[in-house]
Design a protein around this motif. Structure first.
Motif, PDB file in Angstrom:
ATOM      1  N   SER A  63      33.379  11.681  18.914  1.00  0.00           N
ATOM      2  CA  SER A  63      32.207  11.904  19.753  1.00  0.00           C
ATOM      3  C   SER A  63      31.307  12.981  19.139  1.00  0.00           C
ATOM      4  CB  SER A  63      32.642  12.350  21.150  1.00  0.00           C
ATOM      5  OG  SER A  63      33.281  13.627  21.070  1.00  0.00           O
ATOM      6  N   LYS A  64      30.116  13.106  19.690  1.00  0.00           N
ATOM      7  CA  LYS A  64      29.202  14.154  19.225  1.00  0.00           C
ATOM      8  C   LYS A  64      29.813  15.535  19.498  1.00  0.00           C
ATOM      9  CE  LYS A  64      24.458  15.862  19.608  1.00  0.00           C
ATOM     10  NZ  LYS A  64      24.877  17.288  19.720  1.00  0.00           N
ATOM     11  N   GLU A  65      30.494  15.656  20.635  1.00  0.00           N
ATOM     12  CA  GLU A  65      31.105  16.932  20.976  1.00  0.00           C
ATOM     13  C   GLU A  65      32.165  17.337  19.952  1.00  0.00           C
ATOM     14  OE1 GLU A  65      28.958  15.318  24.205  1.00  0.00           O
ATOM     15  OE2 GLU A  65      30.642  14.400  23.109  1.00  0.00           O
ATOM     16  N   LYS A  66      33.005  16.381  19.550  1.00  0.00           N
ATOM     17  CA  LYS A  66      34.021  16.662  18.536  1.00  0.00           C
ATOM     18  C   LYS A  66      33.367  16.956  17.189  1.00  0.00           C
ATOM     19  CE  LYS A  66      37.811  16.862  18.592  1.00  0.00           C
ATOM     20  NZ  LYS A  66      38.729  18.049  18.565  1.00  0.00           N
ATOM     21  N   ARG A  67      32.337  16.207  16.851  1.00  0.00           N
ATOM     22  CA  ARG A  67      31.607  16.463  15.599  1.00  0.00           C
ATOM     23  C   ARG A  67      31.081  17.894  15.588  1.00  0.00           C
ATOM     24  NH1 ARG A  67      26.232  16.931  14.930  1.00  0.00           N
ATOM     25  NH2 ARG A  67      25.352  16.614  12.836  1.00  0.00           N
ATOM     26  N   ASP A  68      30.418  18.291  16.674  1.00  0.00           N
ATOM     27  CA  ASP A  68      29.850  19.632  16.748  1.00  0.00           C
ATOM     28  C   ASP A  68      30.941  20.704  16.651  1.00  0.00           C
ATOM     29  OD1 ASP A  68      27.421  18.409  17.020  1.00  0.00           O
ATOM     30  OD2 ASP A  68      27.250  18.753  19.181  1.00  0.00           O
ATOM     31  N   GLU A  69      32.074  20.417  17.273  1.00  0.00           N
ATOM     32  CA  GLU A  69      33.195  21.354  17.231  1.00  0.00           C
ATOM     33  C   GLU A  69      33.717  21.528  15.809  1.00  0.00           C
ATOM     34  OE1 GLU A  69      37.880  21.064  18.372  1.00  0.00           O
ATOM     35  OE2 GLU A  69      36.469  20.363  19.895  1.00  0.00           O
ATOM     36  N   LEU A  70      33.877  20.421  15.088  1.00  0.00           N
ATOM     37  CA  LEU A  70      34.382  20.474  13.714  1.00  0.00           C
ATOM     38  C   LEU A  70      33.417  21.210  12.792  1.00  0.00           C
ATOM     39  CD1 LEU A  70      35.788  16.835  13.410  1.00  0.00           C
ATOM     40  CD2 LEU A  70      37.137  18.944  13.547  1.00  0.00           C
ATOM     41  N   ILE A  71      32.117  20.957  12.978  1.00  0.00           N
ATOM     42  CA  ILE A  71      31.112  21.599  12.131  1.00  0.00           C
ATOM     43  C   ILE A  71      30.996  23.085  12.454  1.00  0.00           C
ATOM     44  CG2 ILE A  71      28.644  21.667  11.575  1.00  0.00           C
ATOM     45  CD1 ILE A  71      28.610  18.623  11.918  1.00  0.00           C
ATOM     46  N   LYS A  72      31.142  23.430  13.723  1.00  0.00           N
ATOM     47  CA  LYS A  72      31.114  24.845  14.101  1.00  0.00           C
ATOM     48  C   LYS A  72      32.295  25.590  13.481  1.00  0.00           C
ATOM     49  CE  LYS A  72      30.903  27.919  18.113  1.00  0.00           C
ATOM     50  NZ  LYS A  72      30.901  27.998  19.610  1.00  0.00           N
ATOM     51  N   THR A  73      33.462  24.946  13.469  1.00  0.00           N
ATOM     52  CA  THR A  73      34.655  25.556  12.873  1.00  0.00           C
ATOM     53  C   THR A  73      34.516  25.678  11.365  1.00  0.00           C
ATOM     54  OG1 THR A  73      36.032  24.613  14.627  1.00  0.00           O
ATOM     55  CG2 THR A  73      37.163  25.360  12.643  1.00  0.00           C
ATOM     56  N   ASP A  74      33.956  24.611  10.746  1.00  0.00           N
ATOM     57  CA  ASP A  74      33.787  24.598   9.289  1.00  0.00           C
ATOM     58  C   ASP A  74      32.531  23.793   8.960  1.00  0.00           C
ATOM     59  OD1 ASP A  74      33.974  24.557   6.533  1.00  0.00           O
ATOM     60  OD2 ASP A  74      35.416  22.897   6.524  1.00  0.00           O
ATOM     61  N   PRO A  75      31.420  24.463   8.637  1.00  0.00           N
ATOM     62  CA  PRO A  75      30.154  23.762   8.368  1.00  0.00           C
ATOM     63  C   PRO A  75      30.262  22.666   7.300  1.00  0.00           C
ATOM     64  CG  PRO A  75      29.756  26.100   8.615  1.00  0.00           C
ATOM     65  CD  PRO A  75      31.254  25.925   8.589  1.00  0.00           C
TER      66      PRO A  75
END
Length: 252
Positions: A63-75
């Protein structure tokens, strides 16, 4: 009965190995005229392929939420996360993006994923057992897999070069539809999911106008679709490759 058959018989002329359909003489005449003027899509400078088959959507499609979470953790995670379109998302000359993404874990990424994309590695690690049990990986007890690729990677050995092809202009479409629904992804933004197909190659801007037209859709349904599916029809690869349309080339 035999007299009736003799009186109503229709001669059909098909070559060995060629798909066939029962048509009356008028319909056969129309089909021959279409094929005289047109060129089968298999003879255009294009290729038709299915979208990405992950082998385990719950791990790779996020999901977009998971995508955003992964990118926030590691750009750096953004480098291998792409928006994806399913067959149901593709419309005529448009799409309805469902805010879902795919982790493009290509063949060979296992050598670097833990170091280069740690957030994504930890995400996939949660599904390790299921990922290992895929038929193309280790398989299950009593049903060994083929060990074609590492458990962190997508099914069907998707290469980095293949992913680059997805970034090029392409026509996306769903196989089973009730009307033509082809979309030209001119900027190569989307990755097609397993329920969608893509056409890549030359003159896509011309081809999509043919494919979305009512006339070409009618021709396909009547002569190439291989039988109806209730109110729908199927753009199966072997069927659509036979579709004949006039081949237009640009003068340079």
């Amino acid at each position: 009965m035999s007299d009736y058959i003799r009186q109503h018989a229709v001669k059909i002329d098909y070559k060995l190995g060629e798909s066939w359909i029962i048509l009356n003489e008028i319909e056969q005449s129309i089909k021959k005229k279409i094929e005289t003027v047109g060129t089968p899509l298999r003879d255009w400078n294009i290729s038709i392929n299915y979208g990405i088959k992950t082998g385990l959507n719950e791990a790779f499609i996020i999901s977009k939420e998971k995508r955003d979470e992964l990118i926030k953790t590691d750009p750096k995670s953004a480098e291998i996360i792409r928006p994806i379109l399913r067959g149901r998302d593709i419309k005529k000359n448009s799409y309805e993006f469902a805010n879902i993404y795919v982790i493009t874990a290509y063949k060979g990424i296992n050598k670097i994923i833990k170091k280069e994309y740690p957030a994504i590695y930890l995400h996939l690690k949660k599904y390790e057992k299921k990922l290992r049990q895929r038929g193309q990986v280790e398989g299950k007890p009593g049903k060994p897999g083929s060990n074609q690729h590492h458990w962190t990677e997508l099914d069907n050995n998707v290469s980095l070069e293949k992913l680059d092809d997805f970034s090029k202009p392409k026509i996306l479409y769903s196989e089973i539809v009730t009307q033509p629904q082809f979309y030209l992804d001119i900027d190569g933004i989307f990755i097609p999911e397993a329920t969608s197909f893509l056409i890549s190659g030359s003159n896509l801007d011309i081809l999509i106008k043919y494919l979305n037209s009512k006339v070409i859709s009618w021709i396909f349904q009547c002569y190439y679709a291989g039988g109806g599916l209730g109110k729908g029809f199927r753009y199966k690869k072997t069927f659509i490759e036979q579709l004949c349309v006039p081949k237009i080339t640009r003068n340079i």
